[in-house]
Design an enzyme around this catalytic site. Structure first.
Site, short mmCIF file in Angstrom:
data_model
loop_
_atom_site.label_atom_id
_atom_site.label_comp_id
_atom_site.label_asym_id
_atom_site.label_seq_id
_atom_site.Cartn_x
_atom_site.Cartn_y
_atom_site.Cartn_z
N GLU A 66 6.35 -12.41 -6.29
CA GLU A 66 6.03 -11.03 -7.05
C GLU A 66 4.86 -10.15 -6.08
O GLU A 66 4.59 -9.20 -6.68
CB GLU A 66 5.38 -11.39 -8.43
N HIS A 95 4.50 -8.37 -11.63
CA HIS A 95 4.33 -7.29 -10.63
C HIS A 95 5.79 -6.78 -10.26
O HIS A 95 5.89 -6.06 -9.35
CB HIS A 95 3.66 -7.61 -9.40
N HIS A 201 1.05 -17.48 -11.38
CA HIS A 201 0.37 -16.35 -11.63
C HIS A 201 -1.00 -16.41 -11.39
O HIS A 201 -1.60 -15.61 -10.68
CB HIS A 201 0.86 -15.85 -12.99
N HIS A 203 -2.62 -18.03 -9.03
CA HIS A 203 -3.02 -18.18 -7.66
C HIS A 203 -3.99 -19.43 -7.31
O HIS A 203 -4.34 -19.51 -6.26
CB HIS A 203 -3.37 -16.77 -6.92
#
Ligand SMILES: [Fe+2]
Ligand SMILES: [Fe+2]
Length: 291
Positions: A66, A95, A201, A203
């Site tokens: 994403e 995203h 998501h 990270h």
């Protein structure tokens, strides 16, 4: 170069597992690669893949894409590049729709997934089945509902999504969510029903990889494949300026200290994991920075 943590489960009950069709139908391994951030993340993955294939010989490689297009979204060219490199399926997240050119591609390409609990009217689909070595792996993309925009509940929409991949020997669910609680809850909700629930998501990799009592491999966040020298992918001076000034700042992807972050899940029978192991390594061609 590589750091690993392994977590192995107790012997779980096999009740409810899908029946395999061949002698090796339950034996497989899957490498799941955390959010690929920008060109630096893409190059890190492509450089690392031969080493990872040699070291782990994963049956499947799945990646969250994403953040590939300059940090936000993905384009058909970038998705094609991953598929050409042997990535079996690409998951996405909040995203997904940043780049308009991906919209028709999301409908046309079976192996790229946007969260299954987005609105049905939005482009793309949320599940696919990929097959290698006589093993079918169902892949499901989900989005959390806390601090993320997803039109329907992950917890209700997982049921029709699982029904769509019911024939697969194994199922992996990418729970793309902001809140750790939502991801932990989804792990417990699906324990014993799917092979793995992996969070993406944020990270930032979490230290809770383990096989849950029912046999489902779980981690709250796999982490990202991108620059550790930034702030979850963004140039650190820009992120700090935005926080200091409380004013809009144009974000660019950092290129400092790129690492690959992934998990390897090993299985010897349908719908159950034997182990989940974090795989984290620096980009092979870039030595770690001093200090
Ligand atoms: Fe991301
Ligand atoms: Fe995200």
């Amino acid at each position: 170069m590589a750091e690993k943590q392994a977590a192995t489960g107790e012997e779980p009950a096999a009740a409810g597992a899908a029946e395999g069709s061949g002698a090796n139908s339950g034996r497989m391994s899957v490498l799941f690669v955390g959010d690929i951030v920008g060109g630096i993340g893409r190059r890190t993955l492509l450089e690392s893949l031969p080493l990872l294939r040699e070291r782990f010989a994963p049956t499947f490689v799945i990646a969250n894409g994403e953040n590939m297009a300059g940090g936000l979204g993905i384009t058909p060219k970038l998705a094609d590049e991953l598929i050409s490199a042997g990535i079996d399926a690409i998951t996405l997240g909040n995203h997904t729709y940043r780049r308009r050119e991906i919209y028709p591609y999301l409908d046309a390409e079976a192996r790229i997934l946007r969260p299954a609990n987005f609105l049905r009217s939005q482009p793309g689909h949320g599940v696919c089945i990929v097959e290698r070595d006589g093993v079918r792996l169902g892949v499901v993309s989900l989005s959390g509902n806390v601090h993320l925009r997803a039109g329907r509940s992950a917890f209700t929409e997982i049921e029709p999504a699982l029904a769509q991949v019911a024939e697969a020997e194994h199922i992996i669910v990418d729970m793309h969510a902001e809140a750790t609680s939502e991801k932990v809850a989804m792990g417990w909700h699906l324990d014993g029903r799917v092979t793995a629930v992996v969070g993406t998501h944020t990270h930032v990799p979490t230290a809770d990889a383990r096989v849950l009592p029912g046999g489902t491999a779980y981690i709250t966040d796999v982490g990202m494949t991108g620059p550790r020298g930034g702030v979850i992918g963004v140039k650190r001076e820009q992120a700090i300026e935005a926080l200091l000034t409380q004013m809009p700042v144009r974000f660019e992807t950092s290129d400092i200290d790129p690492w690959l972050m992934a998990v390897l899940i090993r299985c010897s029978r349908p719908r159950r994991a034997d182990s989940i192991e974090q795989v984290m390594m620096a980009r092979p061609s870039v030595p770690a920075p001093e200090g």
